[in-house]
Design a protein around this motif. Structure first.
Motif, mmCIF file in Angstrom:
data_model
loop_
_atom_site.group_PDB
_atom_site.id
_atom_site.type_symbol
_atom_site.label_atom_id
_atom_site.label_comp_id
_atom_site.label_asym_id
_atom_site.label_seq_id
_atom_site.Cartn_x
_atom_site.Cartn_y
_atom_site.Cartn_z
ATOM 1 N N GLY A 171 19.986 -19.456 0.586
ATOM 2 C CA GLY A 171 19.511 -18.091 0.307
ATOM 3 C C GLY A 171 18.686 -17.977 -0.971
ATOM 4 N N ILE A 172 18.575 -19.085 -1.715
ATOM 5 C CA ILE A 172 17.895 -19.005 -3.026
ATOM 6 C C ILE A 172 16.391 -18.747 -2.866
ATOM 7 N N HIS A 173 15.837 -19.047 -1.690
ATOM 8 C CA HIS A 173 14.386 -18.818 -1.518
ATOM 9 C C HIS A 173 14.041 -17.347 -1.731
ATOM 10 N N ARG A 174 15.020 -16.470 -1.469
ATOM 11 C CA ARG A 174 14.777 -15.024 -1.677
ATOM 12 C C ARG A 174 14.608 -14.727 -3.173
ATOM 13 N N LEU A 175 15.363 -15.439 -4.012
ATOM 14 C CA LEU A 175 15.259 -15.226 -5.461
ATOM 15 C C LEU A 175 13.941 -15.794 -5.983
ATOM 16 N N TRP A 176 13.527 -16.940 -5.426
ATOM 17 C CA TRP A 176 12.234 -17.524 -5.824
ATOM 18 C C TRP A 176 11.106 -16.546 -5.471
ATOM 19 N N LYS A 177 11.207 -15.930 -4.310
ATOM 20 C CA LYS A 177 10.159 -14.983 -3.885
ATOM 21 C C LYS A 177 10.185 -13.726 -4.742
ATOM 22 N N ARG A 178 11.371 -13.310 -5.167
ATOM 23 C CA ARG A 178 11.484 -12.168 -6.090
ATOM 24 C C ARG A 178 10.714 -12.459 -7.379
ATOM 25 N N GLN A 179 10.874 -13.675 -7.875
ATOM 26 C CA GLN A 179 10.188 -14.044 -9.108
ATOM 27 C C GLN A 179 8.674 -14.015 -8.907
ATOM 28 N N THR A 180 8.241 -14.422 -7.725
ATOM 29 C CA THR A 180 6.803 -14.385 -7.396
ATOM 30 C C THR A 180 6.300 -12.945 -7.416
ATOM 31 N N LEU A 181 7.094 -12.064 -6.848
ATOM 32 C CA LEU A 181 6.737 -10.645 -6.820
ATOM 33 C C LEU A 181 6.617 -10.098 -8.244
ATOM 34 N N ASP A 182 7.562 -10.463 -9.096
ATOM 35 C CA ASP A 182 7.541 -10.004 -10.497
ATOM 36 C C ASP A 182 6.278 -10.485 -11.210
ATOM 37 N N ALA A 183 5.939 -11.749 -10.977
ATOM 38 C CA ALA A 183 4.788 -12.335 -11.676
ATOM 39 C C ALA A 183 3.460 -11.821 -11.132
ATOM 40 N N SER A 184 3.489 -11.192 -9.957
ATOM 41 C CA SER A 184 2.242 -10.734 -9.328
ATOM 42 C C SER A 184 1.659 -9.504 -10.026
ATOM 43 N N GLY A 185 2.515 -8.686 -10.646
ATOM 44 C CA GLY A 185 2.040 -7.458 -11.301
ATOM 45 C C GLY A 185 1.383 -6.488 -10.328
ATOM 46 N N VAL A 186 1.717 -6.614 -9.047
ATOM 47 C CA VAL A 186 1.089 -5.770 -8.020
ATOM 48 C C VAL A 186 1.481 -4.306 -8.222
ATOM 49 N N ARG A 187 0.514 -3.412 -8.031
ATOM 50 C CA ARG A 187 0.804 -1.988 -8.182
ATOM 51 C C ARG A 187 0.168 -1.174 -7.057
ATOM 52 N N LYS A 188 0.510 0.099 -7.053
ATOM 53 C CA LYS A 188 0.055 1.053 -6.030
ATOM 54 C C LYS A 188 -1.466 0.991 -5.825
ATOM 55 N N GLY A 189 -1.886 0.968 -4.569
ATOM 56 C CA GLY A 189 -3.305 1.066 -4.239
ATOM 57 C C GLY A 189 -4.057 -0.256 -4.237
ATOM 58 N N GLU B 66 -8.251 -19.572 -14.737
ATOM 59 C CA GLU B 66 -8.044 -19.599 -16.189
ATOM 60 C C GLU B 66 -6.628 -19.169 -16.528
ATOM 61 N N GLN B 67 -6.247 -19.469 -17.764
ATOM 62 C CA GLN B 67 -4.900 -19.146 -18.265
ATOM 63 C C GLN B 67 -3.821 -19.569 -17.262
ATOM 64 N N VAL B 68 -3.930 -20.788 -16.765
ATOM 65 C CA VAL B 68 -2.975 -21.276 -15.757
ATOM 66 C C VAL B 68 -1.665 -21.675 -16.449
ATOM 67 N N THR B 69 -0.595 -21.128 -15.950
ATOM 68 C CA THR B 69 0.735 -21.473 -16.466
ATOM 69 C C THR B 69 1.649 -21.725 -15.278
ATOM 70 N N TYR B 70 2.783 -22.356 -15.539
ATOM 71 C CA TYR B 70 3.764 -22.493 -14.454
ATOM 72 C C TYR B 70 5.167 -22.310 -15.000
ATOM 73 N N GLN B 71 6.046 -21.969 -14.083
ATOM 74 C CA GLN B 71 7.429 -21.703 -14.442
ATOM 75 C C GLN B 71 8.301 -22.469 -13.465
ATOM 76 N N ASN B 72 9.146 -23.342 -13.998
ATOM 77 C CA ASN B 72 10.063 -24.073 -13.118
ATOM 78 C C ASN B 72 11.238 -23.187 -12.738
ATOM 79 N N MET B 73 11.676 -23.336 -11.498
ATOM 80 C CA MET B 73 12.843 -22.593 -11.045
ATOM 81 C C MET B 73 13.824 -23.564 -10.400
ATOM 82 N N THR B 74 15.116 -23.273 -10.590
ATOM 83 C CA THR B 74 16.181 -24.132 -10.073
ATOM 84 C C THR B 74 15.917 -25.589 -10.483
ATOM 85 N N GLY B 75 15.729 -25.770 -11.763
ATOM 86 C CA GLY B 75 15.567 -27.111 -12.310
ATOM 87 C C GLY B 75 14.286 -27.812 -11.928
#
Lengths: 251, 195
Positions: A46-64, A231-240
């Motif tokens: 079930g952890i893939h749901r948490l990984w996808k949550r993190q993706t959503l957070d990092a997306s900064g997507v907003r209305k419209g 540009e400004q490429v960064t990465y974040q490791n998840m689950t080790g």
């Protein structure tokens, strides 16, 4: 003399003709589409749901906004994006595989998600969208199946608006040796057996394990994104480091 | 990150179940639809970031950066957001920090603080009429047993001032203040006479 590396690519641990990989990957996903969600939950606990949550957070997507969920499969991210962007926004769920797209479309319609979602069968290397079209692009567990990843990254850059961001969620290289050994044992011994039991498809899950090992590690993928023009490429490791989320901007 | 994402996932499920059981929730969600609100409570290790949709609330992580309004405060001050006059006082004394439109912050807090659920109906839908009725009755009984903070405050005040004589009562305090004022006046008179 013919440069053989230009003509071949990886399909798991096998080396195949580039022209052949697309149909081989299609075969894998045609086979697993119906049980894809169940298998994701079982394989990742079930952890893939948490990984996808993190993706959503990092997306900064907003209305419209207009969002591309590339290799969106069964639409987990699309469902959330659709609710955030609202009726003024748009989400395009794109996948090269028609079977996955059909499963995703049925699932989202059952969830009542209609109106601002469009379904497009598309190859990530040649995206059928205008330049500067999307505010954000996500590709979750899809890039490793793409034949020419550099070409796909350049294609994503083209359709992204200036100021927009690309998020690549993908299996990567665990940070610690012990975790790496455990992960190897799980991937090559447990995972295919589970695939055989639940989805009646041991070979596809063997490919999954092999394709993860052949995928570029964190730093290599970061460099590939920079080479493509992000540009400004960064990465974040998840689950080790089993999974990494790369983020890059187009300016 | 996984702990935060997991807790957000659980909180999202609980809140949306509650919102679905509240017939007035759609009305409270309407003015904040499509906006994101961040609440940073001193007692919590990470901020609560809420994105309001048509019929639900999504809990985002602390990395989400498309925020329309933010409040930094503590649990005890949180409830004052429902009262505009108390919000002003909290802003002035520094117990509340607000970025963005104050009206949006009030509307956002009302989505949660304004929850009004018919527990009997909510339980009945999931468990059946009879268990639902008993559970709702039990909840009502528990709620009635909840201690009233104002009654506790009165009891404590009376015990300390009237029974135990540890602190002064209101009348004694007033007499003390009068005596003190008279003493100050006498000192001033003496000083004036001496000079």
């Amino acid at each position: 003399m013919k440069d053989n590396s230009q003509e071949t690519t990886h399909f798991g641990y096998k080396t195949v003709d580039k022209a052949q990989k697309k149909s081989l990957v299609a075969g894998v996903f045609d086979s697993v589409a119906a049980k894809y969600d169940v298998m994701n939950d079982v394989m990742s606990f079930g952890i893939h749901r948490l990984w996808k949550r993190q993706t959503l957070d990092a997306s900064g997507v907003r209305k419209g906004q207009r969002i591309l969920d590339l290799a969106g499969g069964t639409g987990d991210l699309t469902a959330k994006f659709s609710r955030i962007v609202g009726p003024q926004g748009q989400v395009v769920l794109a996948d090269i595989n028609d079977s996955m797209l059909k499963v995703g479309r049925d699932k989202l319609r059952d969830m009542g998600i209609v109106g601002n979602v469009e379904y497009v069968q598309a190859n990530a290397e040649e995206l059928p969208f205008p330049d500067d079209h999307f505010d954000a692009i996500t590709i979750a567990f899809g890039l490793r199946n793409v034949t020419d990843k550099d070409k796909a990254l350049r294609s994503m850059l083209r359709v992204l608006k200036p100021g927009g961001r690309l998020l690549v969620l993908e299996f990567s290289k665990p940070e610690h040796d012990v975790l790496n050994s455990l992960y190897d044992f799980y991937s090559f011994n447990v995972l295919p057996q589970m695939g055989g039991l639940i989805a009646n498809d041991k070979e596809s899950y063997q490919y999954l394990a092999e394709s993860i090992r052949m995928h570029p590690d964190q730093e290599t993928l970061k460099q590939m994104m920079e080479d493509a023009g992000f540009e400004q490429v960064t990465y974040q490791n998840m689950t080790g480091g089993i999974v990494a989320l790369h983020r890059g901007f187009k300016f | 990150m996984p702990a935060q994402a997991l807790l957000n996932s659980i909180a999202e499920r609980v809140l949306n179940t509650a919102l679905a059981a509240d017939p007035d929730s759609a009305g409270r969600l309407k003015p904040v639809r499509g906006k994101a609100f961040r609440l940073q409570l001193a007692e919590l290790p990470w901020p609560l970031t809420l994105t309001f949709c048509e019929d639900r609330v999504l809990f985002m992580g602390s990395d989400y950066d498309a925020i329309d309004g933010e409040v930094q405060t503590s649990f005890p001050v949180l409830r004052t957001l429902t009262d505009a006059s108390k919000v002003t006082a909290a802003l002035q004394n520094g117990t509340l920090s607000l970025q963005g439109d104050p009206i949006f912050a009030q509307h956002a807090s009302q989505v949660i603080l304004g929850l009004n659920i018919d527990w009997e109906e909510a339980f009945a839908e999931r468990l059946g009429d009879v268990p639902g009725f008993w559970l709702a009755q039990g909840m009502a009984k528990l709620t009635s047993l909840k201690p009233d903070p104002s009654q506790w405050q009165q009891w404590l005040g009376e015990t300390l001032s009237e029974e135990k004589k540890i602190t002064l009562g209101q009348v004694e305090y007033a007499i003390f203040c009068d005596d003190l004022t008279a003493l100050e006046q006498r000192i001033r008179n003496l000083e004036a006479g001496g000079s």
